[in-house]
Scaffold this motif. Structure first.
Motif, PDB file in Angstrom:
ATOM      1  N   ILE A 160      18.066  38.469  37.033  1.00  0.00           N
ATOM      2  CA  ILE A 160      18.844  37.576  36.602  1.00  0.00           C
ATOM      3  C   ILE A 160      19.074  36.476  38.572  1.00  0.00           C
ATOM      4  CG2 ILE A 160      21.404  37.862  36.687  1.00  0.00           C
ATOM      5  CD1 ILE A 160      21.190  40.753  35.990  1.00  0.00           C
ATOM      6  N   LEU A 161      19.651  35.373  38.335  1.00  0.00           N
ATOM      7  CA  LEU A 161      19.702  34.479  39.679  1.00  0.00           C
ATOM      8  C   LEU A 161      21.541  34.737  39.578  1.00  0.00           C
ATOM      9  CD1 LEU A 161      17.046  32.321  39.710  1.00  0.00           C
ATOM     10  CD2 LEU A 161      16.815  34.690  40.803  1.00  0.00           C
ATOM     11  N   LEU A 162      22.086  35.695  41.330  1.00  0.00           N
ATOM     12  CA  LEU A 162      23.531  35.258  41.545  1.00  0.00           C
ATOM     13  C   LEU A 162      23.733  34.050  42.384  1.00  0.00           C
ATOM     14  CD1 LEU A 162      24.224  38.839  40.602  1.00  0.00           C
ATOM     15  CD2 LEU A 162      24.468  37.297  39.308  1.00  0.00           C
ATOM     16  N   SER A 163      24.160  33.944  42.254  1.00  0.00           N
ATOM     17  CA  SER A 163      25.004  32.591  43.838  1.00  0.00           C
ATOM     18  C   SER A 163      26.009  32.915  43.890  1.00  0.00           C
ATOM     19  CB  SER A 163      25.179  30.893  42.918  1.00  0.00           C
ATOM     20  OG  SER A 163      25.459  30.182  43.812  1.00  0.00           O
ATOM     21  N   VAL A 164      26.076  33.630  45.027  1.00  0.00           N
ATOM     22  CA  VAL A 164      27.582  34.039  45.530  1.00  0.00           C
ATOM     23  C   VAL A 164      27.913  33.096  46.511  1.00  0.00           C
ATOM     24  CG1 VAL A 164      28.241  36.155  46.869  1.00  0.00           C
ATOM     25  CG2 VAL A 164      26.076  36.135  45.780  1.00  0.00           C
ATOM     26  N   ASP A 165      29.369  32.781  46.626  1.00  0.00           N
ATOM     27  CA  ASP A 165      29.716  31.864  47.631  1.00  0.00           C
ATOM     28  C   ASP A 165      30.276  32.898  48.572  1.00  0.00           C
ATOM     29  OD1 ASP A 165      32.224  31.046  49.481  1.00  0.00           O
ATOM     30  OD2 ASP A 165      32.859  29.461  46.878  1.00  0.00           O
ATOM     31  N   THR A 166      29.673  33.280  49.512  1.00  0.00           N
ATOM     32  CA  THR A 166      30.481  34.440  50.506  1.00  0.00           C
ATOM     33  C   THR A 166      31.346  33.892  51.272  1.00  0.00           C
ATOM     34  OG1 THR A 166      29.506  32.861  51.908  1.00  0.00           O
ATOM     35  CG2 THR A 166      27.427  35.233  51.355  1.00  0.00           C
ATOM     36  N   ASN A 167      32.596  32.968  50.747  1.00  0.00           N
ATOM     37  CA  ASN A 167      33.869  32.849  51.639  1.00  0.00           C
ATOM     38  C   ASN A 167      34.746  33.364  50.279  1.00  0.00           C
ATOM     39  OD1 ASN A 167      32.991  30.857  53.899  1.00  0.00           O
ATOM     40  ND2 ASN A 167      33.202  29.534  52.858  1.00  0.00           N
ATOM     41  N   VAL A 168      34.458  33.725  49.085  1.00  0.00           N
ATOM     42  CA  VAL A 168      35.061  33.764  48.078  1.00  0.00           C
ATOM     43  C   VAL A 168      34.949  35.720  48.303  1.00  0.00           C
ATOM     44  CG1 VAL A 168      35.602  33.862  45.738  1.00  0.00           C
ATOM     45  CG2 VAL A 168      35.306  32.594  46.806  1.00  0.00           C
ATOM     46  N   THR A 169      33.612  35.699  48.128  1.00  0.00           N
ATOM     47  CA  THR A 169      33.133  37.382  47.951  1.00  0.00           C
ATOM     48  C   THR A 169      32.011  37.619  49.130  1.00  0.00           C
ATOM     49  OG1 THR A 169      33.480  37.682  45.456  1.00  0.00           O
ATOM     50  CG2 THR A 169      32.023  39.407  46.578  1.00  0.00           C
ATOM     51  N   ARG A 170      32.039  38.898  49.748  1.00  0.00           N
ATOM     52  CA  ARG A 170      31.069  39.772  50.346  1.00  0.00           C
ATOM     53  C   ARG A 170      30.056  39.474  49.626  1.00  0.00           C
ATOM     54  NH1 ARG A 170      31.931  41.454  56.233  1.00  0.00           N
ATOM     55  NH2 ARG A 170      32.089  44.069  55.200  1.00  0.00           N
ATOM     56  N   ILE A 171      28.830  39.031  50.479  1.00  0.00           N
ATOM     57  CA  ILE A 171      27.270  39.920  49.903  1.00  0.00           C
ATOM     58  C   ILE A 171      27.720  41.646  49.747  1.00  0.00           C
ATOM     59  CG2 ILE A 171      25.915  40.558  51.856  1.00  0.00           C
ATOM     60  CD1 ILE A 171      25.126  37.532  49.344  1.00  0.00           C
ATOM     61  N   GLU A 172      28.006  42.085  50.698  1.00  0.00           N
ATOM     62  CA  GLU A 172      27.659  43.289  50.599  1.00  0.00           C
ATOM     63  C   GLU A 172      28.493  44.441  49.561  1.00  0.00           C
ATOM     64  OE1 GLU A 172      28.611  41.997  53.128  1.00  0.00           O
ATOM     65  OE2 GLU A 172      28.429  42.688  55.182  1.00  0.00           O
ATOM     66  N   THR A 173      29.411  43.816  49.473  1.00  0.00           N
ATOM     67  CA  THR A 173      30.357  43.889  48.082  1.00  0.00           C
ATOM     68  C   THR A 173      30.122  43.509  46.875  1.00  0.00           C
ATOM     69  OG1 THR A 173      32.165  42.577  49.398  1.00  0.00           O
ATOM     70  CG2 THR A 173      32.748  43.439  47.077  1.00  0.00           C
ATOM     71  N   VAL A 174      28.962  42.625  46.499  1.00  0.00           N
ATOM     72  CA  VAL A 174      27.889  41.848  45.703  1.00  0.00           C
ATOM     73  C   VAL A 174      26.986  43.299  45.279  1.00  0.00           C
ATOM     74  CG1 VAL A 174      26.858  40.661  44.009  1.00  0.00           C
ATOM     75  CG2 VAL A 174      28.875  39.564  45.989  1.00  0.00           C
ATOM     76  N   LEU A 175      25.947  43.713  46.305  1.00  0.00           N
ATOM     77  CA  LEU A 175      24.968  44.366  46.023  1.00  0.00           C
ATOM     78  C   LEU A 175      26.362  45.392  46.318  1.00  0.00           C
ATOM     79  CD1 LEU A 175      22.715  43.429  49.392  1.00  0.00           C
ATOM     80  CD2 LEU A 175      22.379  43.184  47.017  1.00  0.00           C
ATOM     81  N   ALA A 176      27.267  46.151  46.520  1.00  0.00           N
ATOM     82  CA  ALA A 176      27.592  47.197  46.278  1.00  0.00           C
ATOM     83  C   ALA A 176      27.490  47.983  44.633  1.00  0.00           C
ATOM     84  CB  ALA A 176      28.609  47.101  47.138  1.00  0.00           C
ATOM     85  N   PHE A 177      28.137  46.111  43.836  1.00  0.00           N
ATOM     86  CA  PHE A 177      28.134  45.936  42.813  1.00  0.00           C
ATOM     87  C   PHE A 177      26.912  46.486  41.585  1.00  0.00           C
ATOM     88  CE2 PHE A 177      29.290  44.294  38.648  1.00  0.00           C
ATOM     89  CZ  PHE A 177      30.417  45.146  38.206  1.00  0.00           C
TER      90      PHE A 177
END
Lengths: 266, 341
Positions: free
Chosen positions: B285-302
């Motif tokens: 899966i490729l996730l494109s993360v807008d780091t202004n909206v969601t922090r990268i750490e939050t995504v990783l934790a999820f």
């Protein structure tokens, strides 16, 4: 603002040569094999001429000793030029591959840097061959030694700058490697035949357009007693060819297109 | 020196490129009747760089970065335009300028291939006519800084790419250049070495005030090292901004590549603000993360909480994506401007 100084450039050249020699000796076996092969290669030619002269002792006034000295001058001159300025046969290839970039970003004269950045191993054999022949049949007086060294100087400079002119075509016609190599080989071959076997138009060309005659005639016109007209001609032509080579290179450099081939100084 | 370390006006370079269709017949035709096409590698580039600045010159492959840097270092003559580098015209006063600038070309080595770096240091001290005592002090300082002691006597051909590149950059600093040009200095290096090289250049910029002009097609190069980013595309400048702003507006996207252990997991949908997902294959899966909206750490934790992972990597978007984004936001700005009137 700083500029390159003459003494600084000389120190730079000496360091270049020192490092080239060190680089050449890095591969010991290859060093001895390559230099030795060239030595033997030249000897074979002399054996051929030796056999020839047992049948015909004099050819248009040339004796075996003259032919041996002619080989000594040609090989020795090519030898020192290719040892100290070993890139002169490869300027076309270096230019076409876009590998002048490194020299262009450094404050030392570009042409000098390019030429002095390589030492040919083969050439060491050629250079030694020249001196061995001189030792065998040359005039060992101080005057004889000086004249032989002058002969080597003229021969090396002529070969180097004539080849440079052909190599600098790379700036104008792109891929000039093949052409430059043929011009270089042809010129070198012409320096190793007794000048006096050529007559008429060919002889005129040998002392003008393709001035190999100024090298092959050295045993007669310089070592066998100075002929003023020959010496003046030889020095003049050498200066002229050098001037043309340098001008041609620097004019071409303005058209240099670089390139993105991966490059490493070796 | 004037106000600027680098002053460039309308710099343009065109090349004539021979056009030939594939096939032997076309080759013969091209031999007698070549068709030339003019390619504009660099067109009307204007630049002003102040002394001590760190500038990243970015763009995808073929954008004209290298051609520009080659004109500024005197390697190429431009077709038109003007440039002053440290007050010198690079193609007319190349020799004088060369004493004051340093160059590192990622793809072209200054080091002598068969000899150890110690010898190349020696040669460079002669190239730049350094005083002996100054040279030795400077050399030892750089060897210590770049941690080259162990490699100094090893022939360059036996060094790793990372070791070699550290040597290249150390050698380029030997004559204390006021302006350092680096063309793709981190190309082909792994992440840790890249980072170390960026830090070293940044340190010397801080301590010695060296102006740094660096080209790269790796957005990561600019984050640690540069304060200003200039992006060129098709030979022209399309963006010239402080890196902070670029990070906030353009480089805010990160790509997370997830490799899952079990296939059935893909049924799970990925809902999170500022994150969009795409399936590369059944397990990736490729996730494109807008780091202004969601922090990268939050995504990783999820991710760690909900998936069984085989592998996970975080990447900067490739330069091509960044450029697409710049064009898109420019268009949006134009539209907004038109609405406002």
């Amino acid at each position: 603002m700083r500029k390159s100084t003459a003494s600084g450039t000389l120190r730079y050249l000496l360091t270049c040569w020192k490092l080239n020699a060190a680089g050449a000796m890095e591969f010991r076996l290859s060093f001895f094999l390559t230099a030795g092969m060239m030595f033997i290669n030249n000897c074979i030619w002399l054996v051929f001429w030796g056999i020839f002269f047992t049948k015909f002792p004099v050819v248009n006034g040339w004796e075996l000793r003259d032919v041996m000295l002619m080989w000594a001058v040609a090989a020795g001159g090519f030898g020192w030029a290719n040892m100290l300025f070993g890139n002169f046969t490869r300027v076309a290839a270096i230019t076409a591959a876009g590998q002048l970039d490194v020299y262009l970003t450094q404050p030392k004269p570009v042409l000098l840097s390019v030429l002095a950045s390589r030492m040919s191993l083969m050439a060491i054999g050629d250079f030694m061959f020249g001196w061995v022949i001189y030792g065998l049949v040359g005039d060992h007086s101080l005057r004889g030694l000086a004249l032989f060294m002058l002969g080597l100087l003229i021969s090396g400079l002529l070969i180097m700058f004539f080849t440079l002119v052909a190599n600098s075509l790379a700036f104008y016609i792109g891929n000039a490697e093949g052409l430059a190599f043929q011009v270089f080989n042809g010129f070198l071959a012409l320096t190793t035949y007794p000048t006096d076997i050529f007559r008429g138009g060919v002889r005129i060309i040998l002392f003008t357009l393709v001035p190999a005659g100024f090298i092959s005639y050295i045993p007669i016109g310089l070592l066998g007693g100075i002929q003023d007209s020959f010496l003046i001609g030889a020095l003049g032509i050498t200066a002229l060819v050098a001037g043309i080579g340098i001008a041609f290179f620097y004019h071409g450099l303005r058209r240099y297109t670089s390139g993105n081939q991966l490059g490493i100084r070796s | 020196m004037g106000m600027y370390a680098l002053e460039v006006q309308k710099l343009t370079k065109t090349f004539a490129v021979k056009q030939k269709k594939a096939g032997f017949k076309e080759s013969v035709r091209s031999l007698f009747k070549p068709q030339w096409q003019v390619k504009e590698a660099v067109k009307n580039v204007d630049l002003l760089v102040k002394p001590g600045e760190t500038v990243a010159f970015l763009g995808p492959n073929g954008a004209g970065k290298s051609t520009t840097i080659k004109m500024l270092t005197g390697i190429l003559h431009p077709t038109s335009g003007d440039a002053q580098v440290l007050g010198c015209n690079p193609w007319k006063e190349r020799g004088r300028l060369a004493f004051r600038i340093g160059t590192v070309f990622g793809q072209k080595s200054q080091l002598w291939y068969h000899l150890p770096p110690a010898d190349s240091f020696e040669l460079m001290s002669r190239v730049y006519e350094l005083r002996r005592s100054d040279y030795l002090i400077r050399r030892d300082l750089l060897i210590e800084r770049f941690e080259l002691g162990a490699h100094l006597q090893t022939p360059v051909r036996k060094l790793s790419l990372g070791e070699r590149m550290r040597c290249e950059i150390a050698v380029a600093f030997l004559h204390r250049p006021q302006l350092l040009f680096l063309d793709e200095p981190t190309i082909g290096l792994d992440v840790i070495i890249k980072q170390r090289i960026r830090e070293l250049i940044a340190e010397l910029n801080r301590e010695e005030g060296t102006t740094v002009f660096l080209t790269s097609h790796d957005p990561g190069d600019i984050e640690r090292l540069c304060k200003r980013a200039i992006i060129i595309h098709h030979g022209g400048v399309i963006l010239d901004d402080p890196v902070d702003r670029l990070k906030r507006e353009v480089l805010k996207y990160k790509t997370i590549r997830l490799k899952l252990r079990e296939q059935e997991q893909q049924a799970m949908s990925f809902r999170m603000d500022g994150v969009s997902a795409a399936y590369e294959d059944s397990c990736t899966i490729l996730l494109s993360v807008d780091t202004n909206v969601t922090r990268i750490e939050t995504v990783l934790a999820f991710i760690v909480e909900h998936y069984t992972l085989e592998d996970v990597t975080i990447e900067d978007p490739p330069m091509e994506e960044v450029i697409k984004h710049i064009y898109a936001s420019e268009k949006a700005n134009l539209l907004l401007g038109a609405e406002g009137e």
